[in-house]
Design a protein around this motif. Sequence first.
Motif, PDB file in Angstrom:
ATOM      1  N   ALA A 117      49.275  41.820  39.266  1.00 13.05           N
ATOM      2  CA  ALA A 117      48.432  41.693  40.252  1.00 13.05           C
ATOM      3  C   ALA A 117      48.913  42.391  41.378  1.00 13.05           C
ATOM      4  N   TRP A 118      50.416  42.347  41.571  1.00 11.55           N
ATOM      5  CA  TRP A 118      50.985  43.265  42.748  1.00 11.55           C
ATOM      6  C   TRP A 118      50.782  44.666  42.472  1.00 11.55           C
ATOM      7  N   GLU A 123      48.653  42.350  45.496  1.00 14.14           N
ATOM      8  CA  GLU A 123      48.890  40.920  46.059  1.00 14.14           C
ATOM      9  C   GLU A 123      50.448  40.348  46.105  1.00 14.14           C
ATOM     10  N   ARG A 124      50.714  39.839  47.031  1.00 11.30           N
ATOM     11  CA  ARG A 124      52.085  39.372  47.401  1.00 11.30           C
ATOM     12  C   ARG A 124      52.199  37.860  47.293  1.00 11.30           C
ATOM     13  N   THR A 245      39.247  34.563  39.296  1.00  8.29           N
ATOM     14  CA  THR A 245      40.003  35.696  39.741  1.00  8.29           C
ATOM     15  C   THR A 245      39.168  36.560  40.715  1.00  8.29           C
ATOM     16  N   LYS A 249      42.688  34.983  44.380  1.00 13.01           N
ATOM     17  CA  LYS A 249      44.010  35.859  43.962  1.00 13.01           C
ATOM     18  C   LYS A 249      44.082  35.844  42.544  1.00 13.01           C
TER      19      LYS A 249
END
Length: 298
Positions: A117-118, A123-124, A245, A249
């Motif tokens: 996902a990052w 995303e973080r 999703t 996130k």
Amino acid sequence: MGDLILSLEGTDAGRDLAMALALFAALTHAVFGALQKGRHDPWVSRGGMDICSGLFALPVMAMVPFPEPQMWPIFAGAWVIHSAYKFLQASTYQRGAFTVVYPVVRGAAPLFAVIGAWIVFGERFAPLQWLGVAVLLAGIFGLAVYNLRYVTVARDTLVAALGFAVATGASVAFYTTYDAYGIRATADPFTFLAWFFFIDGWLMPLVLRKRLAALPRADLVSVLKRGAFGAIIAYLSFGSVMLATRLDKVGEAAVLRETSTVFAALIGWLMLGERVGPRRLGLMTLIALGAVIVEFGG
């Protein structure tokens, strides 16, 4: 229904719904895993489930918008990824007890999903969320060490089962991230879900056609009955986490879904007659606790 989902994207109500959907996906996925690991050979069980899920998709496909041109290569990629996942999953269940391998499969998945996902969505995670990931991984590795030392069921295949379980977890993360991209690439999320299940439902029946055809009639009927129930559970589980999703996130939905380890422990004990014990239950709970920290630490 698709319009309702779209209207909730990026809202607080959408985030709350995503959390509820991810938890529901956790429960239903544990049920699905138990069905595949249950009475019949895991390969045969999966074939019966896929036959039914492919057939059940047909009426839904008629009610959703036709896929856009960009969706066809996405569907092709999803088919390849999910095919690999199915072979890894069946190989895992073939070698290890459900309560031994399932927590490792589901526990390994979120770490890979967070990384995916990052990379894909940028995303973080907040520091507290990374603490949750660490708690979750402590549960995973603690459970793996405990199983290696104490579990006596299928002991001769345990190391191989745990290896396949980690590989299956990686494939779960891969398909979660990829499918999250796919469901965001189409205007109506239910278009992706309906066509995915139809396309995905035919590989295992073709591969296993001789084994299915060789079953006695009573066993085949039993496989298809279980397959029909499993197909419905698959729709609920996969559909729920994919909608989650879309609403929120990817990493958080993937991690929260792994509370399924607790449900799996209860199912393995109540339905499959597998002993869990307080230590293993505690480690499974640690995995679930890590997932909860990730969800609420953002």
